[in-house]
Design a protein around this motif. Structure first.
Motif, PDB file in Angstrom:
ATOM      1  N   GLN A   1       0.358  -1.255   0.129  1.00  0.00           N
ATOM      2  CA  GLN A   1      -0.146  -0.084   0.086  1.00  0.00           C
ATOM      3  C   GLN A   1       0.698   1.992  -0.244  1.00  0.00           C
ATOM      4  O   GLN A   1      -0.004   2.425   0.023  1.00  0.00           O
ATOM      5  CB  GLN A   1      -0.946   0.433   0.727  1.00  0.00           C
ATOM      6  CG  GLN A   1      -0.253  -0.214   2.051  1.00  0.00           C
ATOM      7  CD  GLN A   1      -1.665   0.078   3.464  1.00  0.00           C
ATOM      8  OE1 GLN A   1      -1.939   0.545   3.656  1.00  0.00           O
ATOM      9  NE2 GLN A   1      -1.245  -1.633   4.171  1.00  0.00           N
TER      10      GLN A   1
ATOM     11  N   GLU B   1      -0.947   3.622  -9.387  1.00  0.00           N
ATOM     12  CA  GLU B   1      -0.962   2.622  -9.285  1.00  0.00           C
ATOM     13  C   GLU B   1       0.944   1.608  -9.463  1.00  0.00           C
ATOM     14  O   GLU B   1       0.870   1.732 -11.174  1.00  0.00           O
ATOM     15  CB  GLU B   1      -2.027   1.836  -9.646  1.00  0.00           C
ATOM     16  CG  GLU B   1      -2.075   0.540  -9.829  1.00  0.00           C
ATOM     17  CD  GLU B   1      -3.357   0.222 -10.381  1.00  0.00           C
ATOM     18  OE1 GLU B   1      -3.795  -1.104  -9.710  1.00  0.00           O
ATOM     19  OE2 GLU B   1      -3.795   0.054 -11.253  1.00  0.00           O
TER      20      GLU B   1
ATOM     21  N   ASP C   1       0.136   3.800  -2.426  1.00  0.00           N
ATOM     22  CA  ASP C   1      -0.429   4.692  -3.386  1.00  0.00           C
ATOM     23  C   ASP C   1      -1.001   6.101  -1.828  1.00  0.00           C
ATOM     24  O   ASP C   1      -1.674   6.892  -1.804  1.00  0.00           O
ATOM     25  CB  ASP C   1      -1.831   3.702  -2.301  1.00  0.00           C
ATOM     26  CG  ASP C   1      -3.763   4.472  -3.057  1.00  0.00           C
ATOM     27  OD1 ASP C   1      -4.024   4.934  -3.604  1.00  0.00           O
ATOM     28  OD2 ASP C   1      -4.021   3.530  -2.014  1.00  0.00           O
TER      29      ASP C   1
END
Length: 194
Positions: free
Chosen positions: A67, A76, A70
């Motif tokens: 993660q 992405e 992000d």
């Protein structure tokens, strides 16, 4: 609804014809050249051929590799080869146009690639000692692949703009070298010996 992932595009971006592969975390690590099919049986594979860079790999040793991109506001990743036990892993951005690294190639794309690699290493808290030659095999049973969308391949300008928006793109200086990029380390070594 489009359910295609980057897994469908991966073989187009993984360019080595006879990649280095091996189980580098074993008690007796050994890495040898194999056919592409045989290399995929090993836990670690060569990410790019020596003359071309099509995958930018950042080794994240923390516990949030799944993660961190992000959380930091980056695009992405194309995929993340995650260690399912520690949640560390290799965060990979595929380039829509590979960068040639030979002596006859243009220096501009190589310099921008070195700056992007350094910026990604800084933002993603990457391991500065990682040379980027071998990467976790996303198809191996010891990795948990987190695939991005099938369109998750980027141009160098897209990645440099994203890093620039975060204030993390190193400035260009012909006299300094970027030591956190595999390209920058080689340039630093040649500059030092010259």
């Amino acid at each position: 609804m489009n359910t295609a992932t980057f897994a469908d595009e991966w073989t187009d971006h993984w360019l080595p014809r006879a990649p280095l592969a091996g189980d580098v975390k074993s008690p007796r690590p050994s890495v040898y050249r194999h056919s592409r099919a045989r290399a995929l049986e090993h836990s670690h594979i060569e990410a790019n051929p020596l003359a071309v860079r099509s995958l930018i790999v950042t080794d994240h040793d923390g516990s949030d590799a799944d993660q961190i991109a992000d959380l930091k506001g980056l695009p992405e990743p194309s995929y993340i080869a995650l260690n399912p036990f520690t949640r560390s892993g290799h965060i990979v951005y595929a380039l829509s146009t590979p960068v040639c690294l030979t002596n006859s190639a243009r220096r501009g794309p190589m310099n921008l690639l070195a700056r992007v690699e350094t910026g990604l290493c800084d933002v993603l808290s990457g391991d500065v000692g990682y040379a980027g030659r071998l990467t976790r095999n996303p198809w191996h049973q010891g990795s948990l692949p987190l695939w991005g969308a099938s369109e998750a391949s980027y141009g160098l300008r897209e990645l440099s703009c994203a890093l620039s928006d975060l204030g993390a793109l190193p400035g260009y200086s012909p006299r300094s070298t970027l030591t956190r990029s595999a390209i920058g380390r080689n340039c630093a070594l040649f500059g030092l010996t010259r």
